[in-house]
Scaffold this motif. Sequence first.
Motif, short mmCIF file in Angstrom:
data_model
loop_
_atom_site.label_atom_id
_atom_site.label_comp_id
_atom_site.label_asym_id
_atom_site.label_seq_id
_atom_site.Cartn_x
_atom_site.Cartn_y
_atom_site.Cartn_z
N ILE A 131 2.38 -87.18 -33.01
CA ILE A 131 3.25 -86.03 -33.26
C ILE A 131 2.60 -85.09 -34.27
O ILE A 131 2.61 -83.86 -34.11
CB ILE A 131 4.64 -86.48 -33.78
N ILE A 132 1.97 -85.68 -35.30
CA ILE A 132 1.33 -84.85 -36.33
C ILE A 132 0.20 -84.02 -35.73
O ILE A 132 0.09 -82.82 -35.97
CB ILE A 132 0.80 -85.74 -37.48
N VAL A 133 -0.68 -84.67 -34.94
CA VAL A 133 -1.80 -83.91 -34.37
C VAL A 133 -1.32 -82.93 -33.30
O VAL A 133 -1.95 -81.90 -33.06
CB VAL A 133 -2.92 -84.83 -33.81
N LEU A 134 -0.19 -83.25 -32.66
CA LEU A 134 0.40 -82.30 -31.71
C LEU A 134 0.82 -81.02 -32.45
O LEU A 134 0.55 -79.91 -32.00
CB LEU A 134 1.63 -82.91 -31.04
N GLU A 135 1.50 -81.21 -33.57
CA GLU A 135 1.99 -80.05 -34.33
C GLU A 135 0.83 -79.25 -34.92
O GLU A 135 0.92 -78.04 -35.07
CB GLU A 135 2.93 -80.52 -35.45
N LYS A 136 -0.26 -79.93 -35.23
CA LYS A 136 -1.46 -79.24 -35.71
C LYS A 136 -2.25 -78.62 -34.56
O LYS A 136 -3.27 -77.98 -34.78
CB LYS A 136 -2.38 -80.21 -36.46
N GLU A 137 -1.77 -78.87 -33.34
CA GLU A 137 -2.43 -78.37 -32.12
C GLU A 137 -3.86 -78.88 -32.01
O GLU A 137 -4.77 -78.18 -31.58
CB GLU A 137 -2.35 -76.84 -32.06
#
Lengths: 71, 184
Positions: free
Chosen positions: A36-42
Amino acid sequence: MPKAKIQNHIRRLRFEYGEMTQQELAERVGCTRQTIIVLEKERYVPSLSLAFQIARVFDRSIEEVFEYADE
Amino acid sequence: MRIFWLMIACLGGILALLAISRVVRELRPNPELKGLPMTSLEKLGWIGLAVTALVVAGIAGLVAIVGVDGFHEDPAARFTFWLLLMGALGIWGLAWARLRRDGGSVVVDERDRAILARSFSVESMVVLVSLVAWTVSLTEVFWDEGSIPIPYIQLLFWTTFVGGAMGRSLGIILGYRRELTVDA
């Protein structure tokens, strides 16, 4: 690191959806908090399945959560 | 002929240095990923790397102390060798069991599975290089004798096996430092 072409509004939707934590969202869609974190960081482009699951959590269409951005 | 092998050794050394520098560059802390919690698989990758590095150092030390032939004839050296391998396997298994227990409802997700799948490419490369190096060197060393002593065959297998495991752990760690796209 080059940015992914797929942009998303997950962070904003999390806060709009009762300030859901990353961990809560991760558990609801069946992935780890780091994803989720790397998703939000794109920094990560999810599979279609995961993208649909995330959109479903926020009761939105997939296009409202993810955008295909021209580089 | 001796010059030929010296050139091959120099070339191998240069390639090894290039590979190591590339790995070190990839393992540098990435400011954009600072504060990112490690996943269970990433922790297992680091544990695997540490354990296999210890095993490789242990095997190298054993061979340096007793020699390859002495290793085969000395029961204490063989016992130490098996202890190293079983101990490494035990530590890895315990670590995985502990991480599964502490990992919460999701231990490995789609991103982790994709990274794991790609880590096999690093493992394959290590295994290939190891097999080529062993084959070439054993052929040249034992050509006149017409046969290769069994201890060297065992050493070939176990170093390739452990090296492959190390390569997989490294592949996992490197995978978390790269942007990854899962094919839907």
